[in-house]
Design an enzyme around this catalytic site. Sequence first.
Site, PDB file in Angstrom:
ATOM      1  N   GLU A  52      44.919  36.828  40.356  1.00  0.00           N
ATOM      2  CA  GLU A  52      44.749  36.883  41.809  1.00  0.00           C
ATOM      3  C   GLU A  52      45.065  35.571  42.523  1.00  0.00           C
ATOM      4  O   GLU A  52      44.694  34.494  42.070  1.00  0.00           O
ATOM      5  CB  GLU A  52      43.294  37.267  42.105  1.00  0.00           C
ATOM      6  CG  GLU A  52      43.011  37.532  43.572  1.00  0.00           C
ATOM      7  CD  GLU A  52      41.857  38.494  43.726  1.00  0.00           C
ATOM      8  OE1 GLU A  52      42.081  39.705  43.576  1.00  0.00           O
ATOM      9  OE2 GLU A  52      40.728  38.028  43.965  1.00  0.00           O
ATOM     10  N   LYS A  54      43.890  33.631  45.501  1.00  0.00           N
ATOM     11  CA  LYS A  54      42.630  33.666  46.269  1.00  0.00           C
ATOM     12  C   LYS A  54      42.308  32.249  46.736  1.00  0.00           C
ATOM     13  O   LYS A  54      42.048  31.375  45.913  1.00  0.00           O
ATOM     14  CB  LYS A  54      41.543  34.202  45.328  1.00  0.00           C
ATOM     15  CG  LYS A  54      40.140  34.284  45.882  1.00  0.00           C
ATOM     16  CD  LYS A  54      39.208  34.910  44.836  1.00  0.00           C
ATOM     17  CE  LYS A  54      37.817  35.182  45.383  1.00  0.00           C
ATOM     18  NZ  LYS A  54      36.909  35.756  44.379  1.00  0.00           N
ATOM     19  N   LYS A 114      45.178  43.135  47.950  1.00  0.00           N
ATOM     20  CA  LYS A 114      43.721  43.118  47.809  1.00  0.00           C
ATOM     21  C   LYS A 114      43.165  42.823  49.188  1.00  0.00           C
ATOM     22  O   LYS A 114      43.328  41.724  49.736  1.00  0.00           O
ATOM     23  CB  LYS A 114      43.328  42.024  46.805  1.00  0.00           C
ATOM     24  CG  LYS A 114      41.906  42.105  46.323  1.00  0.00           C
ATOM     25  CD  LYS A 114      41.870  42.747  44.946  1.00  0.00           C
ATOM     26  CE  LYS A 114      40.485  42.961  44.388  1.00  0.00           C
ATOM     27  NZ  LYS A 114      39.477  41.971  44.616  1.00  0.00           N
ATOM     28  N   GLU A 163      37.897  50.881  43.735  1.00  0.00           N
ATOM     29  CA  GLU A 163      36.838  49.981  43.254  1.00  0.00           C
ATOM     30  C   GLU A 163      35.438  50.565  43.441  1.00  0.00           C
ATOM     31  O   GLU A 163      35.111  51.081  44.501  1.00  0.00           O
ATOM     32  CB  GLU A 163      36.949  48.660  44.015  1.00  0.00           C
ATOM     33  CG  GLU A 163      35.945  47.628  43.564  1.00  0.00           C
ATOM     34  CD  GLU A 163      36.153  46.305  44.281  1.00  0.00           C
ATOM     35  OE1 GLU A 163      37.199  45.673  44.080  1.00  0.00           O
ATOM     36  OE2 GLU A 163      35.258  45.925  45.052  1.00  0.00           O
ATOM     37  N   ASN A 184      33.644  46.455  39.824  1.00  0.00           N
ATOM     38  CA  ASN A 184      33.453  45.081  40.286  1.00  0.00           C
ATOM     39  C   ASN A 184      32.065  44.583  39.891  1.00  0.00           C
ATOM     40  O   ASN A 184      31.051  45.192  40.256  1.00  0.00           O
ATOM     41  CB  ASN A 184      33.647  44.991  41.807  1.00  0.00           C
ATOM     42  CG  ASN A 184      33.992  43.575  42.243  1.00  0.00           C
ATOM     43  OD1 ASN A 184      33.678  42.608  41.535  1.00  0.00           O
ATOM     44  ND2 ASN A 184      34.626  43.439  43.387  1.00  0.00           N
ATOM     45  N   GLU A 214      36.402  43.707  36.973  1.00  0.00           N
ATOM     46  CA  GLU A 214      36.711  42.752  38.039  1.00  0.00           C
ATOM     47  C   GLU A 214      35.579  41.758  38.262  1.00  0.00           C
ATOM     48  O   GLU A 214      34.409  42.140  38.252  1.00  0.00           O
ATOM     49  CB  GLU A 214      36.911  43.489  39.370  1.00  0.00           C
ATOM     50  CG  GLU A 214      38.002  44.528  39.406  1.00  0.00           C
ATOM     51  CD  GLU A 214      38.047  45.205  40.776  1.00  0.00           C
ATOM     52  OE1 GLU A 214      38.318  46.407  40.820  1.00  0.00           O
ATOM     53  OE2 GLU A 214      37.775  44.533  41.799  1.00  0.00           O
ATOM     54  N   SER A 215      35.967  40.516  38.513  1.00  0.00           N
ATOM     55  CA  SER A 215      35.086  39.439  38.996  1.00  0.00           C
ATOM     56  C   SER A 215      34.264  38.758  37.903  1.00  0.00           C
ATOM     57  O   SER A 215      33.745  39.413  36.979  1.00  0.00           O
ATOM     58  CB  SER A 215      34.114  39.930  40.084  1.00  0.00           C
ATOM     59  OG  SER A 215      34.812  40.374  41.219  1.00  0.00           O
TER      60      SER A 215
HETATM   61  O1  LIG Z   1      34.888  36.864  46.032  1.00  0.00           O
HETATM   62  C1  LIG Z   1      34.013  37.118  46.880  1.00  0.00           C
HETATM   63  O2  LIG Z   1      33.132  36.305  47.234  1.00  0.00           O
HETATM   64  C2  LIG Z   1      33.982  38.450  47.567  1.00  0.00           C
HETATM   65  C3  LIG Z   1      33.036  38.693  48.537  1.00  0.00           C
HETATM   66  C4  LIG Z   1      32.998  39.897  49.208  1.00  0.00           C
HETATM   67  C5  LIG Z   1      33.920  40.875  48.917  1.00  0.00           C
HETATM   68  C6  LIG Z   1      34.887  40.654  47.934  1.00  0.00           C
HETATM   69  C7  LIG Z   1      34.923  39.452  47.271  1.00  0.00           C
HETATM   70  N1  LIG Z   1      35.875  39.195  46.327  1.00  0.00           N
HETATM   71  C8  LIG Z   1      36.941  40.056  46.037  1.00  0.00           C
HETATM   72  C9  LIG Z   1      37.073  40.292  44.606  1.00  0.00           C
HETATM   73  O3  LIG Z   1      36.842  41.387  44.188  1.00  0.00           O
HETATM   74  C10 LIG Z   1      37.449  39.143  43.726  1.00  0.00           C
HETATM   75  O4  LIG Z   1      38.321  38.298  44.420  1.00  0.00           O
HETATM   76  C11 LIG Z   1      38.120  39.509  42.423  1.00  0.00           C
HETATM   77  O5  LIG Z   1      37.448  40.494  41.726  1.00  0.00           O
HETATM   78  C12 LIG Z   1      38.222  38.245  41.546  1.00  0.00           C
HETATM   79  O6  LIG Z   1      36.931  37.728  41.308  1.00  0.00           O
HETATM   80  P1  LIG Z   1      36.724  36.257  40.710  1.00  0.00           P
HETATM   81  O7  LIG Z   1      37.521  36.180  39.440  1.00  0.00           O
HETATM   82  O8  LIG Z   1      35.254  36.154  40.456  1.00  0.00           O
HETATM   83  O9  LIG Z   1      37.227  35.303  41.728  1.00  0.00           O
END
Ligand SMILES: O=C(O)c1ccccc1NCC(=O)[C@H](O)[C@H](O)COP(=O)(O)O
Length: 262
Positions: A52, A54, A114, A163, A184, A214-215
């Site tokens: 991603e 970001k 996204k 999601e 997520n 995810e995340s």
């Molecule tokens: O990343 C956030 O804080 C967030 C807050 C509110 C809604 C969505 C958010 N993020 C979007 C995502 O789903 C993440 O960018 C994606 O899954 C990657 O996660 P990470 O590897 O933890 O940055």
Amino acid sequence: MLDSLLAGVREDVAQRERAVPLGAVREKAASAPVVRPALPALEQPGVSLVAEVKRRSPSKGSLAAIADPAALARAYEAGGAAVVSVLTEARRFGGSLADLVAVRSEVGLPVLRKDFLVGEYQVQEARAAGADLVLLIVAALDDQQLGDLLALTRELGMEALVEVHDESELERAVAADARIIGVNARDLRTLEVDPGTPDRLVPLVPGDRVAVSESGISTAADVRRAAAGGARAALVGESLVTSSDPEAATRALVSAGLPGVS
Ligand SMILES: O=C(O)c1ccccc1NCC(=O)[C@H](O)[C@H](O)COP(=O)(O)O
């Protein structure tokens, strides 16, 4: 958090639609570059990586300046990512459709828009910008909207990453015929990341769908944990954009997801 995020998104969409009406965006979408199919990229053996772009996030604030999103995406491609995700939401994530256009023109991978999609305008915008895949968040949509947006996404040749965050959202995603289901770990209402959420829900995703974890994924062990639950792909943002060597960081996570690695 999700409600206030969505309110901002709706305001921004209304403003863009005043400047460029839906009809014009539909025309542009109809003549966009041909879609790169995302499903085959995610159905490779092992755990594919969705890497991603970001810049910042509501939970962490500023993550990385990313002056050249296309260069970052090239590093992801060189490191073996299967799909590039571009956060296009401006207010909270510092993204834009221009980022997506730049990324799509410089990599050969499918590209995910996204964002927080709530209506046709954003789906058409995504295709017009060259997106191959869009995010549909079950918590942000009722069943009718989810079905309609999924159908429109496919009419335009794209697929959707649908999601979910709990069992009832997963049931709704399956009933809507989502083929790619993202679990997520971040609760979009509280912003807390709980890896136990994908641990619990990914095994419940039917075997004929592609499950994406995810995340909160940053290590090889996290990827192996996703694989153990049955995830076919892992979506990673923060740990890649904050790495001093995103290509090597991508390669390390991709290697961890190769079949037979445990
Ligand atoms: O990343 C956030 O804080 C967030 C807050 C509110 C809604 C969505 C958010 N993020 C979007 C995502 O789903 C993440 O960018 C994606 O899954 C990657 O996660 P990470 O590897 O933890 O940055």
